[in-house]
Design an enzyme around this catalytic site. Structure first.
Site, PDB file in Angstrom:
ATOM      1  N   ASP A 123      -3.449   2.253  -5.500  1.00  0.00           N
ATOM      2  CA  ASP A 123      -2.346   2.155  -4.636  1.00  0.00           C
ATOM      3  C   ASP A 123      -2.028   0.968  -3.817  1.00  0.00           C
ATOM      4  O   ASP A 123      -1.328   1.045  -2.954  1.00  0.00           O
ATOM      5  CB  ASP A 123      -2.212   3.495  -3.741  1.00  0.00           C
ATOM      6  CG  ASP A 123      -2.999   3.453  -2.302  1.00  0.00           C
ATOM      7  OD1 ASP A 123      -4.132   2.673  -2.255  1.00  0.00           O
ATOM      8  OD2 ASP A 123      -2.335   3.649  -1.256  1.00  0.00           O
ATOM      9  N   GLU A 124      -3.028  -0.113  -3.965  1.00  0.00           N
ATOM     10  CA  GLU A 124      -2.540  -1.205  -3.336  1.00  0.00           C
ATOM     11  C   GLU A 124      -2.859  -2.488  -4.242  1.00  0.00           C
ATOM     12  O   GLU A 124      -3.456  -2.445  -5.084  1.00  0.00           O
ATOM     13  CB  GLU A 124      -3.477  -1.383  -1.945  1.00  0.00           C
ATOM     14  CG  GLU A 124      -4.857  -0.862  -1.978  1.00  0.00           C
ATOM     15  CD  GLU A 124      -5.568  -0.998  -0.516  1.00  0.00           C
ATOM     16  OE1 GLU A 124      -5.611  -2.067  -0.058  1.00  0.00           O
ATOM     17  OE2 GLU A 124      -5.968  -0.064   0.182  1.00  0.00           O
TER      18      GLU A 124
ATOM     19  N   ASP B 215       0.862  -1.243  -0.074  1.00  0.00           N
ATOM     20  CA  ASP B 215      -0.036  -0.018   0.136  1.00  0.00           C
ATOM     21  C   ASP B 215       0.896   1.304   0.123  1.00  0.00           C
ATOM     22  O   ASP B 215       1.783   1.300   0.971  1.00  0.00           O
ATOM     23  CB  ASP B 215      -0.764  -0.002   1.299  1.00  0.00           C
ATOM     24  CG  ASP B 215      -2.030   1.025   1.268  1.00  0.00           C
ATOM     25  OD1 ASP B 215      -3.128   0.906   1.278  1.00  0.00           O
ATOM     26  OD2 ASP B 215      -1.487   2.439   1.620  1.00  0.00           O
TER      27      ASP B 215
HETATM   28  N1  DCP Z   1      -8.649   8.340  -1.112  1.00  0.00           N
HETATM   29  C1  DCP Z   1      -9.854   9.286  -1.388  1.00  0.00           C
HETATM   30  N2  DCP Z   1     -10.994   9.207  -0.562  1.00  0.00           N
HETATM   31  C2  DCP Z   1     -10.879   8.719   0.606  1.00  0.00           C
HETATM   32  C3  DCP Z   1      -9.631   7.737   0.934  1.00  0.00           C
HETATM   33  C4  DCP Z   1      -8.682   7.506   0.169  1.00  0.00           C
HETATM   34  O1  DCP Z   1      -9.760   9.819  -2.544  1.00  0.00           O
HETATM   35  N3  DCP Z   1     -11.836   8.572   1.583  1.00  0.00           N
HETATM   36  C5  DCP Z   1      -7.396   8.171  -2.162  1.00  0.00           C
HETATM   37  C6  DCP Z   1      -6.349   9.269  -1.715  1.00  0.00           C
HETATM   38  C7  DCP Z   1      -5.372   8.441  -1.110  1.00  0.00           C
HETATM   39  C8  DCP Z   1      -5.484   7.170  -1.887  1.00  0.00           C
HETATM   40  O2  DCP Z   1      -7.155   6.899  -2.256  1.00  0.00           O
HETATM   41  O3  DCP Z   1      -4.074   8.760  -1.205  1.00  0.00           O
HETATM   42  C9  DCP Z   1      -5.240   5.912  -1.129  1.00  0.00           C
HETATM   43  O4  DCP Z   1      -5.878   5.772   0.104  1.00  0.00           O
HETATM   44  P1  DCP Z   1      -5.202   5.008   1.352  1.00  0.00           P
HETATM   45  O5  DCP Z   1      -6.460   4.951   2.157  1.00  0.00           O
HETATM   46  O6  DCP Z   1      -4.353   4.128   1.159  1.00  0.00           O
HETATM   47  O7  DCP Z   1      -4.508   6.308   2.179  1.00  0.00           O
HETATM   48  P2  DCP Z   1      -2.992   6.961   1.711  1.00  0.00           P
HETATM   49  O8  DCP Z   1      -2.410   6.423   0.699  1.00  0.00           O
HETATM   50  O9  DCP Z   1      -3.457   8.538   1.392  1.00  0.00           O
HETATM   51  O10 DCP Z   1      -2.318   6.979   3.098  1.00  0.00           O
HETATM   52  P3  DCP Z   1      -1.876   5.556   4.079  1.00  0.00           P
HETATM   53  O11 DCP Z   1      -1.889   4.381   3.070  1.00  0.00           O
HETATM   54  O12 DCP Z   1      -0.303   6.046   4.260  1.00  0.00           O
HETATM   55  O13 DCP Z   1      -2.481   5.661   5.175  1.00  0.00           O
HETATM   56 CA    CA Z   2      -2.163   4.049   0.914  1.00  0.00          CA
HETATM   57 CA    CA Z   3      -5.008   2.100   0.153  1.00  0.00          CA
END
Ligand code: DCP
Ligand code: CA
Ligand code: CA
Length: 353
Positions: free
Chosen positions: A201-202, A110
């Site tokens: 992203d995952e 991720d």
């Molecule tokens: N995303 C979004 N709306 C949300 C949650 C996420 O648009 N409610 C998008 C933005 C994030 C991406 O999806 O960058 C990936 O979500 P993640 O939950 O994996 O969060 P991040 O990658 O931002 O942070 P981390 O995985 O480090 O906690």
């Molecule tokens: Ca992420």
């Molecule tokens: Ca994610």
């Protein structure tokens, strides 16, 4: 009945924010040191009176009714009922234990603060700043610097500004995220040509073969893969390695950002790890189920879920009556089963996707 009910926080009068739970009051990685009470109070004060808030309050009231109904059902259970459902639960656990599979090595990866990290890569002046990708109405994600203030995904931007007055906003650029996602996926392919991505992203990779072919451990694969992703994209990711996909996903969050956590393919290691796991970590258990299981049966961890297996079977099995029980049967029974499956076997096969 014998099970202790949870002790709900001060929901009523003088600290009403404590009972206001919404999508963005839950902690994400990087929010461990946050003063949650302070954040919750700001969220509550700024949300009060809005349509969204009223809707959340309505949902909360429905949950309360469901909890009362379940408590009443629970109180009606006789000793005979409980011993019957105890046997049902034990049988189920034994069946699943017999099918436990520790032969696979799964890796879940991720990207860290994905949209924010991409934006920072494209504009290095953002580095080190508390950053929100999104708008005043909705934040898609926040940098780890912003998370220290309680700012997180799904939160309205105006609340983010209140929590962190220096918060910098960037509009999302979806083309960029797709581009970097493609670069990362090329790396994943080297380790499992059949990997499957569940979002930009995952991804889940079955690394059993690559480990045995190259004579390396899951830990080594995770390090190598994360280095390669960094080299190809300039971004960091985190990884979890475990005998099944569900646990691998939980593991990838443990040492975020830019970290990894390995759970060996060993029964004791798996059961120990899972026993203390909060039920909220189980895919499918959200805010409502978490609240119900906690407040009706005092369940917070997977171990407690197994210990209360008789009550779960009694309240959520098809034989039970009542509109609420029928309504939640699928969701809650599967939550119970998920917990058992965590302790039992690698449930997800590629074919199930
Ligand atoms: N995303 C979004 N709306 C949300 C949650 C996420 O648009 N409610 C998008 C933005 C994030 C991406 O999806 O960058 C990936 O979500 P993640 O939950 O994996 O969060 P991040 O990658 O931002 O942070 P981390 O995985 O480090 O906690
Ligand atoms: Ca992420
Ligand atoms: Ca994610």
């Amino acid at each position: 009945m014998s099970s202790a009910a949870g002790t709900p926080s001060d929901c009523g009068g003088h600290r009403p924010w404590q009972s206001y739970h919404t999508a963005y009051t839950n902690a994400k990685a990087g929010m461990e040191g946050v003063d949650r009470e302070k954040v919750q109070k700001v969220i509550y004060e700024m949300s009060k009176g809005s349509k969204y808030f009223e809707n959340e309050q309505k949902k909360e009231a429905i949950t309360k009714l469901k909890i009362e109904h379940l408590r009443a059902q629970c109180a009606k259970l006789t000793d005979n009922d409980i011993s019957h459902f105890q046997k049902v639960a034990e049988k189920k656990i034994l069946e699943l234990e017999a099918s436990r599979d520790l032969s696979k090595i799964w890796l879940h990866t991720d990207m860290d603060a994905f949209y924010a990290a991409v934006e920072t890569l494209e504009n290095p002046s953002l580095k080190g700043k508390p950053l929100a990708v999104g708008s005043m109405s909705m934040i898609a994600t926040a940098s780890y610097e912003a998370r220290k203030f309680g700012v997180r995904a799904a939160m309205p931007g105006f609340i983010g500004c209140k929590l962190c007055p220096d918060l910098v906003f960037v509009r999302p650029n979806f083309g960029r995220y797709t581009h970097y996602s493609g670069l990362a996926r090329k790396v994943f392919q080297r380790y499992d040509p059949n990997f499957f991505a569940t979002s930009l992203d995952e991804a889940y990779l079955d690394i059993t073969e690559v480990c045995s072919e190259r004579g390396i451990t899951g830990e080594e694969v995770a390090s190598e893969l994360r280095d390669a992703v960094h080299q190809e994209t300039g971004l960091t990711c985190s990884a979890g390695v475990a005998p099944n996909r569900m646990i691998a996903k939980v593991c990838s969050d443990i040492n975020k950002p830019n970290g990894q956590f390995i759970l060996p393919n060993d029964r004791d290691a798996v059961t120990t790890f899972v026993s203390t796991l909060p039920i909220r970590k189980i895919g499918g258990i959200g805010k409502v189920t978490e609240q119900m299981l906690h407040q009706v049966l005092g369940i917070s961890t997977c171990q407690e879920m197994l210990q209360k297996g008789a009550f779960l079977c009694a309240l959520f099995s098809e034989g039970s009556t009542g509109p609420y029980v029928n309504y939640t049967f699928n969701c809650s029974m599967s939550s119970f089963q998920e917990a058992i499956l965590y302790l039992s076997r690698s449930r997800y096969q590629k074919s199930s996707f």
